[in-house]
Design a protein around this motif. Structure first.
Motif, PDB file in Angstrom:
ATOM      1  N   ASP A  98       1.099  -1.132  -0.211  1.00  9.43           N
ATOM      2  CA  ASP A  98       0.107  -0.327  -0.160  1.00  9.43           C
ATOM      3  C   ASP A  98       0.780   1.167   0.601  1.00  9.43           C
ATOM      4  O   ASP A  98       0.169   1.961  -0.730  1.00  9.43           O
ATOM      5  N   ASP A 134      -5.125  -8.866   2.880  1.00 11.81           N
ATOM      6  CA  ASP A 134      -4.309  -7.675   2.415  1.00 11.81           C
ATOM      7  C   ASP A 134      -3.460  -7.038   1.486  1.00 11.81           C
ATOM      8  O   ASP A 134      -3.854  -6.214   1.411  1.00 11.81           O
ATOM      9  N   ALA A 138      -5.191  -3.787  -1.443  1.00  9.54           N
ATOM     10  CA  ALA A 138      -4.303  -3.042  -1.593  1.00  9.54           C
ATOM     11  C   ALA A 138      -4.050  -3.231  -3.343  1.00  9.54           C
ATOM     12  O   ALA A 138      -4.737  -1.816  -4.243  1.00  9.54           O
TER      13      ALA A 138
END
Length: 213
Positions: A98, A134, A138
């Motif tokens: 990210d 995750d 992202a």
């Protein structure tokens, strides 16, 4: 140039790979930093991108690799070939994806490839696999609408897990009806893909598209 010898497996959960990332100024990396971006996660020695970049001068390419000696080697090759639209970055992608994507110009992430990631066969090691929720989120956040994600592996279980992790996110859908995409959509194959096919072993591929959930 001598081929760098490095360990095939490194533990992404070790403290060594938690060090803060040093991001470049992208306008010093790419001659046209606002061009569409192809992100290759786990790029190894970077040969896939080094061969793709001359074919698509209107696109930028960024390879991410956790083994720093390979990144140094790939960037040296990039400099030697004088390619203005490709670069390589050393980091643990699961910690910093990210951060990386936020630092880039907005709305340029057009394509993501994850090809033959480390399978981490032992059950206790599977948390080290690169495609985690995750990471998927992202990519979903930064990928442009209708942007693509291409996944491939020579380990069916790994391919299935990658696909499941992406499809559980409502931002992605599979672009083909077959369970596995029949061929590589890119004109360049990775070294691992070539070696696998030369042994007459299967490659499990999936092409995904970002949609409005």
């Amino acid at each position: 140039m001598a081929r760098v010898r490095v360990r095939q497996h490194v533990n992404p959960l070790s403290a060594k790979y938690s060090q803060p990332i040093i991001l470049p100024k992208w306008y010093t990396v790419y001659s046209s930093p606002d061009q569409p971006l192809h992100l290759d996660i786990g790029c190894g020695r970077g040969k896939f991108l080094l061969n793709m970049a001359p074919l698509y001068p209107k696109m930028n390419f960024l390879g991410i690799e956790i083994r720093e000696p390979l990144v140094i080697e790939a960037n040296q090759q990039c400099d030697r070939l004088q390619l203005p639209n490709v670069s390589f970055l050393f980091c643990n992608i699961n910690l910093y994806i990210d951060t990386i994507l936020t630092s880039l110009p907005p709305n340029i992430l057009n394509c993501v490839t994850i090809q033959f990631p480390d399978p981490w066969f032992k059950r206790s090691h599977q948390k080290r696999r690169v495609v985690q929720p995750d990471l998927v989120q992202a990519i979903a956040t930064h990928l442009v609408e209708n942007g693509s994600v291409f996944l491939q592996s020579d380990v069916k279980e790994v391919a299935e897990e990658m696909v499941d992790n992406f499809l559980v996110n409502s931002s992605f859908q599979q672009q083909h009806q077959e369970t596995w995409f029949p061929e590589n959509p890119f004109p360049i194959a990775t070294e691992r893909e070539v070696a696998t096919l030369n042994k007459n072993q299967p490659v499990y591929r999936v092409l995904l598209q970002k949609i409005n959930p």
